[in-house]
Design an enzyme around this catalytic site. Structure first.
Site, mmCIF file in Angstrom:
data_model
loop_
_atom_site.group_PDB
_atom_site.id
_atom_site.type_symbol
_atom_site.label_atom_id
_atom_site.label_comp_id
_atom_site.label_asym_id
_atom_site.label_seq_id
_atom_site.Cartn_x
_atom_site.Cartn_y
_atom_site.Cartn_z
ATOM 1 N N HIS A 71 0.781 -1.061 -0.076
ATOM 2 C CA HIS A 71 0.079 -0.063 0.319
ATOM 3 C C HIS A 71 0.926 1.367 -0.113
ATOM 4 O O HIS A 71 1.977 1.329 0.443
ATOM 5 C CB HIS A 71 -0.760 -0.070 0.995
ATOM 6 C CG HIS A 71 -1.994 -1.174 1.263
ATOM 7 N ND1 HIS A 71 -2.426 -1.319 2.354
ATOM 8 C CD2 HIS A 71 -2.063 -1.895 0.328
ATOM 9 C CE1 HIS A 71 -3.452 -2.515 2.094
ATOM 10 N NE2 HIS A 71 -3.112 -2.517 0.903
ATOM 11 N N LYS A 74 4.703 6.084 7.859
ATOM 12 C CA LYS A 74 4.312 5.257 8.815
ATOM 13 C C LYS A 74 5.413 4.750 9.904
ATOM 14 O O LYS A 74 6.693 4.585 9.095
ATOM 15 C CB LYS A 74 3.624 4.059 8.092
ATOM 16 C CG LYS A 74 2.558 4.355 7.251
ATOM 17 C CD LYS A 74 2.309 3.244 6.412
ATOM 18 C CE LYS A 74 1.296 3.505 5.319
ATOM 19 N NZ LYS A 74 0.788 2.484 4.365
ATOM 20 N N TYR A 90 0.986 1.062 14.508
ATOM 21 C CA TYR A 90 1.729 1.879 13.394
ATOM 22 C C TYR A 90 1.315 3.244 13.649
ATOM 23 O O TYR A 90 0.003 3.697 13.838
ATOM 24 C CB TYR A 90 2.142 1.516 12.090
ATOM 25 C CG TYR A 90 0.736 1.207 11.264
ATOM 26 C CD1 TYR A 90 0.171 -0.039 11.444
ATOM 27 C CD2 TYR A 90 0.358 2.064 10.427
ATOM 28 C CE1 TYR A 90 -0.828 -0.608 10.619
ATOM 29 C CE2 TYR A 90 -0.779 1.602 9.589
ATOM 30 C CZ TYR A 90 -1.365 0.151 9.734
ATOM 31 O OH TYR A 90 -2.521 0.038 9.090
ATOM 32 N N ASP A 96 -6.639 -6.227 -2.284
ATOM 33 C CA ASP A 96 -5.131 -6.359 -2.588
ATOM 34 C C ASP A 96 -4.993 -7.438 -3.767
ATOM 35 O O ASP A 96 -4.008 -7.302 -4.384
ATOM 36 C CB ASP A 96 -4.409 -6.863 -1.336
ATOM 37 C CG ASP A 96 -4.168 -5.688 -0.229
ATOM 38 O OD1 ASP A 96 -4.536 -4.358 -0.906
ATOM 39 O OD2 ASP A 96 -3.892 -5.919 0.796
#
Ligand SMILES: Cc1cn([C@H]2C[C@H](O)[C@@H](COP(=O)(O)OP(=O)(O)O[C@H]3O[C@@H](C)C(=O)[C@@H](O)[C@H]3O)O2)c(=O)[nH]c1=O
Length: 199
Positions: A60, A70, A130, A167
């Protein structure tokens, strides 16, 4: 924090203090983080995902600007965490690098805006947390297929990967590039400079 081979990505190897009660470690300290990466992490969103063994999330990335940096760690279980350079024009375009994140070494990985991110859960109940520099904007979030031959990510054997429908339908790197989906290296460098000056 030490830099990975892809510029814009770093890994933290924390000192973990164990005692009779369990363990303690620091996984984020703003001054050291800024000194190592040149970034101040502007915390806008914190995420947590729980995955069973074999779940593969990613690859991603978000549109730049603004992008979404991130800072990722695994607080339970283990993941094979992958950073992918999706920045068109980068000298390392298409290159990927993997780091094992787990609840023993307690490493953390930072990915700057424009880099792709994916991970494979190596255990059941794998819990990944995260910190993000931007809020979730589904229309600005995109994917590249994690098994794309053009990327050639070598995933660990022994698990049957489970992907989300989104995905599984993601384009290849070449398709994503041809459709103008990928961030340009120039726009990422401009964004990094803007962030360095503003923080
Ligand atoms: C990522 C995200 C998802 N969601 C919702 C949308 C959806 O209903 C559900 C699951 O979303 P996804 O399938 O996109 O979740 P997931 O596949 O875990 O997406 C994540 O993958 C890893 C690799 C990353 O790096 C993250 O930034 C994020 O893209 O959660 C939010 O509400 N906020 C968020 O920030």
């Amino acid at each position: 924090m030490r830099p990975l081979g892809i510029d814009g990505a770093w890994v933290l190897d924390p000192e973990v203090f164990g005692d009779d009660r369990g363990s303690f470690h620091e996984w984020y300290r703003a001054p050291e983080f800024r000194a190592a990466t040149g970034y101040g992490l502007d915390l806008v969103q914190a995420n947590c995902s729980v995955s069973r063994r074999g779940v593969l999330r990613g690859v991603h990335f978000a549109d730049v600007p603004p992008g979404q940096a991130k800072y990722v760690t695994c607080v339970r279980g283990a993941v094979f965490d992958v950073v992918v350079d999706l920045r068109v024009g980068s000298p390392r375009f298409g290159r990927w690098e993997a780091v094992r994140l787990d609840d023993t070494a307690r490493r953390a990985v930072f990915l700057a805006e424009g880099l792709g991110h994916a991970f494979l859960a190596l255990t059941d109940d794998t819990t990944v947390v995260y910190l993000c520099s931007a809020g979730y904007a589904p229309e600005r979030e995109h994917g590249v297929h994690p098994f794309d031959a053009g990327l050639g990510i070598v995933w660990p054997d022994g698990t049957r990967p489970l992907l989300s429908p989104k995905d599984a339908a993601a384009p290849s790197l070449a398709q994503a590039e041809a459709s103008g989906l990928l961030p340009s290296y120039a726009s990422c460098l401009a964004r990094y400079e803007e962030l360095r000056l503003s923080r």
